[in-house]
Enzyme design. Sequence first.
Site, mmCIF file in Angstrom:
data_model
loop_
_atom_site.group_PDB
_atom_site.id
_atom_site.type_symbol
_atom_site.label_atom_id
_atom_site.label_comp_id
_atom_site.label_asym_id
_atom_site.label_seq_id
_atom_site.Cartn_x
_atom_site.Cartn_y
_atom_site.Cartn_z
ATOM 1 N N HIS A 1 -75.154 -72.948 80.754
ATOM 2 C CA HIS A 1 -76.139 -73.543 79.855
ATOM 3 C C HIS A 1 -76.699 -72.444 78.948
ATOM 4 C CE1 HIS A 1 -80.620 -74.275 79.313
ATOM 5 N NE2 HIS A 1 -80.083 -75.260 78.617
ATOM 6 N N HIS B 1 -82.454 -69.331 71.143
ATOM 7 C CA HIS B 1 -83.173 -70.029 72.210
ATOM 8 C C HIS B 1 -84.593 -69.452 72.251
ATOM 9 C CE1 HIS B 1 -83.827 -71.277 76.641
ATOM 10 N NE2 HIS B 1 -84.005 -72.326 75.849
#
Length: 323
Positions: A42, A121
Site C-alpha cells: 500500500h 502521501h
Amino acid sequence: MSSLETTGFGSLRDLPTDNWMSHLPRALWDVPLCNLAIPGSHNTVTYCLDRNDRSPVDLTQPDMLRKLDKYMKPLIRPFVYKWAITQGCSVKEQLDAGVRYCDLRIAHRPNDHSNDLYFYHGVYTTLTVETVLKEIREWLDSHPREVVILSFSHFQGLNQELHHLLIETIKNVFVTKLCPKKEPTHLGHLWQLGYQVIVSYDHTILNRHDELWAPIPYWWANKCKAELLVEELECRKRRGRPGGFFVAGINLTEDLKYICSHPTESLKDLVMSTYPDLLEWVKAQAPGSSQGSINIIAGDFVTESELVPVVIALNENLLKWTP
C-alpha cells in the site's frame, strides 16, 4: 508426485521471494492472475518522502491537521512524516521481498515549471516517477519470469498534457514488457509473450490506450483498529468479489484523534502492533474457493512483516481446484 512436490519446496511459503512466481507449481501456470493470491504494498513509494518539502499537506488529510500545518509547520510537519511513511524499503527491495502489486500515487508539485512527476502521501517524494519506473524495469530485466501489477492513481495536479507525458514514459520504460488490456493473464501465456507488466490507470484517458488496464478496486476499510478492519473486509466479502483484479487492503488508517492521543508513536508502531491479528485473518483466506475468494492483499511495511510468505502460501489452496 504432487504438484507441490514438483517445486522442490515443502510449502509455497518457502519459495524464494524474489522469484516466487517462476517457482510456482506447473498446475498454477494456467490460473489467471486475478485468481491467484498476490502480495502487494500500500502506498508503495513513501520510503523517500522529501523532508525539506514545505508544500501544503494533502487535501485528503484531516482539516484540522492541514490548518495546523499551515500556521505551525515546524511543529506539525514531523508528525506528518511519522504518519505518512507506509513503507521502509525501496521498490526494488520490496520486489525482492515478493511484492507483485505496487500502489503508485502520482502528483505534480505545485509551482513546479518542469514536467517532473513525483509520488505523494501527505508530502512529495524526492524520487521522480520516471526514476522509480526505471528501477522496476531494471529489476524485471533480471527476473524475466516475474510479473508486476502497477496501479497508477490519484494524479494530484496533473493536466491532460502531464497525463500524456506519464503514459509515454510508461511505454518508453517498459516497451514490450507491457501486457495489453484484455490479454489473458495466466503466467504460462505471459511468459510465452514476454509480458511482465500490467498497468492499471485510474483515469478516463485509459480508454485511448491499449496498454492501460481499468482501475483495480481497492477494499479500504478506513479503520485504525485491526478488529474493525477485519469486520469491514468480511462485510465486503459477503457482497461478492469483483470479476477481475481487486485488492484487499489490510492497511490501517489513523485519524487526528488517534495521532493526538499517541504523540510519541508513528504509523509503523500502529501497523506492527496489529500485524499478528491481521495475519491471522489473511491465513484464513482461500483463493479459488467459492466463498469470498481473495486476490491481491496489500499492506504497510510489508518487508518487515510475514505478509508476503503468508499470502504466497494461500495459493496452495488452488492446487485442490486444479487438475
